[in-house]
Design a protein around this motif. Sequence first.
Motif, PDB file in Angstrom:
ATOM      1  N   ARG A 171       0.825  -1.197   0.000  1.00  0.00           N
ATOM      2  CA  ARG A 171       0.000   0.000   0.000  1.00  0.00           C
ATOM      3  C   ARG A 171       0.867   1.258   0.000  1.00  0.00           C
ATOM      4  N   ALA A 172       0.221   2.381  -0.243  1.00  0.00           N
ATOM      5  CA  ALA A 172       0.922   3.669  -0.270  1.00  0.00           C
ATOM      6  C   ALA A 172       1.521   4.013   1.078  1.00  0.00           C
ATOM      7  N   ASP A 173       0.981   3.440   2.152  1.00  0.00           N
ATOM      8  CA  ASP A 173       1.537   3.690   3.489  1.00  0.00           C
ATOM      9  C   ASP A 173       2.663   2.723   3.841  1.00  0.00           C
ATOM     10  N   TYR A 183      -7.429  -0.244  -1.891  1.00  0.00           N
ATOM     11  CA  TYR A 183      -8.312   0.267  -2.939  1.00  0.00           C
ATOM     12  C   TYR A 183      -7.470   0.844  -4.074  1.00  0.00           C
ATOM     13  N   LEU A 184      -8.130   1.007  -5.223  1.00  0.00           N
ATOM     14  CA  LEU A 184      -7.479   1.587  -6.398  1.00  0.00           C
ATOM     15  C   LEU A 184      -7.935   3.022  -6.605  1.00  0.00           C
ATOM     16  N   THR A 191     -11.124   6.702  -9.286  1.00  0.00           N
ATOM     17  CA  THR A 191     -12.270   6.242  -8.505  1.00  0.00           C
ATOM     18  C   THR A 191     -12.744   7.275  -7.487  1.00  0.00           C
ATOM     19  N   GLY A 192     -11.874   8.202  -7.094  1.00  0.00           N
ATOM     20  CA  GLY A 192     -12.221   9.167  -6.069  1.00  0.00           C
ATOM     21  C   GLY A 192     -12.176   8.598  -4.666  1.00  0.00           C
ATOM     22  N   LEU A 193     -11.752   7.352  -4.515  1.00  0.00           N
ATOM     23  CA  LEU A 193     -11.740   6.716  -3.197  1.00  0.00           C
ATOM     24  C   LEU A 193     -10.728   7.347  -2.248  1.00  0.00           C
ATOM     25  N   SER A 194      -9.688   7.953  -2.787  1.00  0.00           N
ATOM     26  CA  SER A 194      -8.690   8.597  -1.925  1.00  0.00           C
ATOM     27  C   SER A 194      -9.343   9.681  -1.069  1.00  0.00           C
ATOM     28  N   ALA A 195     -10.229  10.467  -1.670  1.00  0.00           N
ATOM     29  CA  ALA A 195     -10.899  11.539  -0.921  1.00  0.00           C
ATOM     30  C   ALA A 195     -11.711  10.972   0.238  1.00  0.00           C
ATOM     31  N   TYR A 196     -12.369   9.854  -0.013  1.00  0.00           N
ATOM     32  CA  TYR A 196     -13.201   9.241   1.017  1.00  0.00           C
ATOM     33  C   TYR A 196     -12.349   8.707   2.165  1.00  0.00           C
ATOM     34  N   TYR A 197     -11.322   7.910   1.850  1.00  0.00           N
ATOM     35  CA  TYR A 197     -10.529   7.284   2.909  1.00  0.00           C
ATOM     36  C   TYR A 197      -9.613   8.281   3.626  1.00  0.00           C
ATOM     37  N   GLU A 198      -9.141   9.294   2.909  1.00  0.00           N
ATOM     38  CA  GLU A 198      -8.336  10.317   3.581  1.00  0.00           C
ATOM     39  C   GLU A 198      -9.180  11.106   4.574  1.00  0.00           C
ATOM     40  N   ALA A 199     -10.467  11.291   4.263  1.00  0.00           N
ATOM     41  CA  ALA A 199     -11.359  11.993   5.187  1.00  0.00           C
ATOM     42  C   ALA A 199     -11.595  11.178   6.463  1.00  0.00           C
ATOM     43  N   ARG A 206      -9.004   0.870   4.702  1.00  0.00           N
ATOM     44  CA  ARG A 206      -8.250   0.555   3.481  1.00  0.00           C
ATOM     45  C   ARG A 206      -7.271   1.680   3.178  1.00  0.00           C
ATOM     46  N   ALA A 207      -6.272   1.356   2.347  1.00  0.00           N
ATOM     47  CA  ALA A 207      -5.339   2.365   1.858  1.00  0.00           C
ATOM     48  C   ALA A 207      -5.072   2.093   0.378  1.00  0.00           C
ATOM     49  N   ALA A 208      -4.584   3.102  -0.323  1.00  0.00           N
ATOM     50  CA  ALA A 208      -4.341   2.975  -1.760  1.00  0.00           C
ATOM     51  C   ALA A 208      -3.156   2.057  -2.046  1.00  0.00           C
ATOM     52  N   LEU A 209      -3.182   1.458  -3.235  1.00  0.00           N
ATOM     53  CA  LEU A 209      -2.035   0.670  -3.668  1.00  0.00           C
ATOM     54  C   LEU A 209      -0.836   1.591  -3.889  1.00  0.00           C
ATOM     55  N   ALA A 210       0.343   1.064  -3.631  1.00  0.00           N
ATOM     56  CA  ALA A 210       1.571   1.843  -3.776  1.00  0.00           C
ATOM     57  C   ALA A 210       1.857   2.150  -5.248  1.00  0.00           C
ATOM     58  N   HIS A 211       2.614   3.212  -5.488  1.00  0.00           N
ATOM     59  CA  HIS A 211       2.988   3.582  -6.860  1.00  0.00           C
ATOM     60  C   HIS A 211       3.983   2.586  -7.448  1.00  0.00           C
ATOM     61  N   LEU A 212       4.490   1.664  -6.618  1.00  0.00           N
ATOM     62  CA  LEU A 212       5.362   0.592  -7.097  1.00  0.00           C
ATOM     63  C   LEU A 212       4.728  -0.163  -8.258  1.00  0.00           C
ATOM     64  N   TYR A 213       3.404  -0.242  -8.272  1.00  0.00           N
ATOM     65  CA  TYR A 213       2.721  -1.038  -9.288  1.00  0.00           C
ATOM     66  C   TYR A 213       2.803  -0.426 -10.685  1.00  0.00           C
TER      67      TYR A 213
END
Length: 249
Positions: A171-173, A183-184, A191-199, A206-213
Amino acid sequence: KATVETWREADANFMAWLAAKPVVWHQQMYALLYVDLPTSPQYKRKQAIDRLKNLQIIRLGDGGYSVGSHCYFPSNGVEHDEILPRVAKGVYSSGKDKTQQEDARKLLEEIGVREVGEAEEVQGILQKRYTAQADAPDDELYLRDLQRFIDLVEKEPGTDKLFADFYFLKRADEKWAQPSQTYLDSPFLETGLSAYYEALGARASRAALAHLYQQVEVPIEKLRKFAEKIGVQVQLEIEHVSCENNPAV
């Protein structure tokens, strides 16, 4: 005496007696059991096979024993594997009696022993490197594994279920996580999911997938499909819940 169930272990004295027998003796036993299976009616044959499936009589390459459904035939020179236990090769290849060898192998197949395929190889990799207790692999090895995982799910429908319990997604963390903990979002899929989970902050499940991908040598669309199939979240999930005890009601 060799029956294994959730509440019952095999008899230790019997297992010690069995272990003292040579592999050719085991081959003879398996062949005899196969020949003795009822040929008809079909339900009697099935009953006999089902009884054998619970017996810890499969001789392994390391000298131990297991039930058929937990065992695999040796392959690619591998005759002992702690994660994918291999049958002792001699129990179906000893001597020169081809009929006996064939009957012994047929019995093993009937009670659940199988070849190691790509799905089994991947399951072994997951159990070896991606449990909560395992040491994390380096990026190069991990990306090779991931490519193999993606190819398997694409080629063999249904294998996506293999991944649910393993911590193989970064994950990004910087934490390793199961699909249900990720999440993606951009740059892979908007998807806009970052806004939801960061809030949600620390309450986020959940956390976003890492940029490694982005380094994976597959098209982003292929990566997205893989992630979605194995349970990575790709959209906001709306659920109906009860409003009981809600102070605003």
